[in-house]
Design a protein around this motif. Structure first.
Motif, PDB file in Angstrom:
ATOM      1  N   ASN A   1     -45.669  70.811 -52.400  1.00 13.87           N
ATOM      2  CA  ASN A   1     -45.054  70.747 -51.073  1.00 13.87           C
ATOM      3  C   ASN A   1     -43.734  71.519 -51.121  1.00 13.87           C
ATOM      4  N   ASN A   2     -43.108  71.656 -49.962  1.00 19.50           N
ATOM      5  CA  ASN A   2     -41.840  72.389 -49.867  1.00 19.50           C
ATOM      6  C   ASN A   2     -40.668  71.463 -49.567  1.00 19.50           C
ATOM      7  N   HIS A   3     -40.755  70.219 -49.984  1.00 19.75           N
ATOM      8  CA  HIS A   3     -39.678  69.269 -49.742  1.00 19.75           C
ATOM      9  C   HIS A   3     -38.439  69.638 -50.561  1.00 19.75           C
ATOM     10  N   PRO A   4     -37.271  69.193 -50.129  1.00 17.08           N
ATOM     11  CA  PRO A   4     -36.055  69.427 -50.918  1.00 17.08           C
ATOM     12  C   PRO A   4     -36.202  68.834 -52.317  1.00 17.08           C
ATOM     13  N   ILE A   5     -35.519  69.446 -53.289  1.00 14.38           N
ATOM     14  CA  ILE A   5     -35.570  68.980 -54.672  1.00 14.38           C
ATOM     15  C   ILE A   5     -34.181  68.523 -55.114  1.00 14.38           C
ATOM     16  N   HIS A   6     -34.099  67.281 -55.554  1.00 12.34           N
ATOM     17  CA  HIS A   6     -32.861  66.726 -56.092  1.00 12.34           C
ATOM     18  C   HIS A   6     -33.056  66.469 -57.583  1.00 12.34           C
ATOM     19  N   ILE A   7     -32.044  66.788 -58.391  1.00 10.36           N
ATOM     20  CA  ILE A   7     -32.142  66.541 -59.827  1.00 10.36           C
ATOM     21  C   ILE A   7     -31.022  65.610 -60.277  1.00 10.36           C
ATOM     22  N   GLU A   8     -31.309  64.824 -61.289  1.00 11.66           N
ATOM     23  CA  GLU A   8     -30.291  63.994 -61.935  1.00 11.66           C
ATOM     24  C   GLU A   8     -30.143  64.487 -63.369  1.00 11.66           C
ATOM     25  N   VAL A   9     -28.944  64.916 -63.718  1.00  8.08           N
ATOM     26  CA  VAL A   9     -28.681  65.412 -65.071  1.00  8.08           C
ATOM     27  C   VAL A   9     -28.156  64.245 -65.910  1.00  8.08           C
ATOM     28  N   GLY A  10     -28.919  63.871 -66.928  1.00 10.67           N
ATOM     29  CA  GLY A  10     -28.599  62.691 -67.716  1.00 10.67           C
ATOM     30  C   GLY A  10     -29.193  61.457 -67.064  1.00 10.67           C
ATOM     31  N   THR A  11     -30.509  61.434 -66.940  1.00 14.44           N
ATOM     32  CA  THR A  11     -31.180  60.392 -66.170  1.00 14.44           C
ATOM     33  C   THR A  11     -31.308  59.080 -66.928  1.00 14.44           C
ATOM     34  N   GLY A  12     -31.058  59.101 -68.248  1.00 15.71           N
ATOM     35  CA  GLY A  12     -31.124  57.855 -69.019  1.00 15.71           C
ATOM     36  C   GLY A  12     -32.495  57.209 -68.952  1.00 15.71           C
ATOM     37  N   LYS A  13     -32.502  55.905 -68.728  1.00 15.32           N
ATOM     38  CA  LYS A  13     -33.755  55.160 -68.687  1.00 15.32           C
ATOM     39  C   LYS A  13     -34.479  55.276 -67.349  1.00 15.32           C
ATOM     40  N   GLY A  14     -33.886  55.994 -66.412  1.00 15.64           N
ATOM     41  CA  GLY A  14     -34.611  56.389 -65.208  1.00 15.64           C
ATOM     42  C   GLY A  14     -34.548  55.483 -64.006  1.00 15.64           C
ATOM     43  N   ARG A  15     -33.765  54.425 -64.060  1.00 10.24           N
ATOM     44  CA  ARG A  15     -33.752  53.494 -62.927  1.00 10.24           C
ATOM     45  C   ARG A  15     -33.334  54.170 -61.626  1.00 10.24           C
ATOM     46  N   PHE A  16     -32.256  54.937 -61.657  1.00  7.47           N
ATOM     47  CA  PHE A  16     -31.735  55.568 -60.442  1.00  7.47           C
ATOM     48  C   PHE A  16     -32.747  56.531 -59.842  1.00  7.47           C
ATOM     49  N   ILE A  17     -33.245  57.470 -60.638  1.00  3.17           N
ATOM     50  CA  ILE A  17     -34.128  58.505 -60.103  1.00  3.17           C
ATOM     51  C   ILE A  17     -35.458  57.913 -59.652  1.00  3.17           C
ATOM     52  N   TYR A  18     -35.917  56.886 -60.349  1.00  2.00           N
ATOM     53  CA  TYR A  18     -37.164  56.215 -59.995  1.00  2.00           C
ATOM     54  C   TYR A  18     -37.023  55.499 -58.648  1.00  2.00           C
ATOM     55  N   GLU A  19     -35.932  54.767 -58.481  1.00  2.00           N
ATOM     56  CA  GLU A  19     -35.708  54.046 -57.226  1.00  2.00           C
ATOM     57  C   GLU A  19     -35.488  55.011 -56.065  1.00  2.00           C
ATOM     58  N   MET A  20     -34.790  56.103 -56.307  1.00  2.00           N
ATOM     59  CA  MET A  20     -34.574  57.099 -55.257  1.00  2.00           C
ATOM     60  C   MET A  20     -35.894  57.713 -54.817  1.00  2.00           C
ATOM     61  N   ALA A  21     -36.772  58.001 -55.768  1.00  2.00           N
ATOM     62  CA  ALA A  21     -38.071  58.581 -55.437  1.00  2.00           C
ATOM     63  C   ALA A  21     -38.918  57.619 -54.607  1.00  2.00           C
ATOM     64  N   LYS A  22     -38.815  56.330 -54.900  1.00  2.00           N
ATOM     65  CA  LYS A  22     -39.547  55.334 -54.109  1.00  2.00           C
ATOM     66  C   LYS A  22     -39.003  55.244 -52.693  1.00  2.00           C
ATOM     67  N   LEU A  23     -37.684  55.301 -52.573  1.00  2.00           N
ATOM     68  CA  LEU A  23     -37.045  55.148 -51.265  1.00  2.00           C
ATOM     69  C   LEU A  23     -37.188  56.375 -50.380  1.00  2.00           C
ATOM     70  N   HIS A  24     -37.330  57.559 -51.015  1.00  2.00           N
ATOM     71  CA  HIS A  24     -37.313  58.808 -50.243  1.00  2.00           C
ATOM     72  C   HIS A  24     -38.510  59.689 -50.610  1.00  2.00           C
ATOM     73  N   PRO A  25     -39.698  59.352 -50.119  1.00  2.00           N
ATOM     74  CA  PRO A  25     -40.884  60.162 -50.431  1.00  2.00           C
ATOM     75  C   PRO A  25     -40.820  61.567 -49.852  1.00  2.00           C
ATOM     76  N   GLU A  26     -39.882  61.790 -48.933  1.00  2.00           N
ATOM     77  CA  GLU A  26     -39.739  63.114 -48.314  1.00  2.00           C
ATOM     78  C   GLU A  26     -38.911  64.065 -49.177  1.00  2.00           C
ATOM     79  N   ILE A  27     -38.439  63.581 -50.329  1.00  2.00           N
ATOM     80  CA  ILE A  27     -37.639  64.388 -51.252  1.00  2.00           C
ATOM     81  C   ILE A  27     -38.308  64.380 -52.623  1.00  2.00           C
ATOM     82  N   ASN A  28     -38.299  65.511 -53.294  1.00  2.00           N
ATOM     83  CA  ASN A  28     -38.803  65.603 -54.666  1.00  2.00           C
ATOM     84  C   ASN A  28     -37.647  65.400 -55.643  1.00  2.00           C
ATOM     85  N   TYR A  29     -37.905  64.647 -56.705  1.00  2.00           N
ATOM     86  CA  TYR A  29     -36.856  64.325 -57.678  1.00  2.00           C
ATOM     87  C   TYR A  29     -37.276  64.749 -59.081  1.00  2.00           C
TER      88      TYR A  29
END
Length: 213
Positions: free
Chosen positions: A37-65
């Protein structure tokens, strides 16, 4: 913090190339095809165990993480989250966050998240801080014009340093929070470290900084 060794981690990572691409440099300029898809892409540098990026992806399916983490014993925990509840808009990268231009084309990324980065408090280690000017140059190259960095930390010294670094680089400080958890900010997604430090009574700092087009 001493990391627990996980001998099985490399093999496990290799077993899930659909979540952690084996040759991410081949995806440079083609991440939209990876997500299909052509959705916006957000990256997290230093994602650790992934809680933040995982929760963000669940909350915002219109954005790629994309969560980026170098430590194999840590990223495997983020992988476990993704295996358990597959999210089509989330990918992980086991690479060095200081080499982002090898994996992303110019203007390919819409936002960068930096959460609770290592403060590297000694002056001789300044160049290792993820808000040092050479890192900022890398983020600017891969971000869209007027792209943003969203930065959170509990370390006052690193926060003050980062505000100065952003300003000296010519970025716009759009919003600054000196006590995030006692502010009117809505929609905050906590990291593992954020919850730990906040429970200890540490103040959480946050800033949204924008590059000038």
């Amino acid at each position: 913090m001493r990391l627990r060794n996980k001998p099985e981690a490399p093999e496990k990572i290799a077993g899930y190339p659909q979540f952690i691409p084996e040759n991410p440099e081949e995806l440079k300029g083609n991440w939209s095809s990876r997500f299909d898809n052509n959705h916006p892409i957000h990256i997290e540098v230093g994602t650790g165990k992934g809680r933040f990026i995982y929760e963000m992806a669940k909350l915002h399916p219109e954005i790629n993480y994309i969560g980026i983490e170098l430590q194999v014993s840590v990223i495997v925990t983020a992988l476990d989250k993704l295996i358990e509840a597959e999210l089509p808009n989330l990918q992980l990268l086991h690479v060095n966050g200081g080499e982002l231009t090898q994996y992303f084309e110019a203007n390919e990324i819409d936002r960068v998240y930096l959460n609770f980065s290592d403060p590297w408090p000694k002056n001789k280690h300044e160049k290792r801080r993820l808000t040092y000017k050479t890192f900022l140059a890398g983020y600017e190259e891969i971000l869209v014009p007027n792209g943003e960095i969203h930065f959170k930390t509990d370390n006052q010294g690193l926060f003050e340093y980062s505000l100065a670094s952003f300003s000296q680089y010519g970025m716009i400080l759009k919003q600054v929070w000196l006590d995030l958890h006692n502010s009117s900010f809505e929609g905050n997604v906590m990291t593992e470290y954020e919850e730990k430090f906040s429970n200890k009574g540490n103040r959480i700092y946050r800033v949204e900084a924008q590059f000038r087009a």
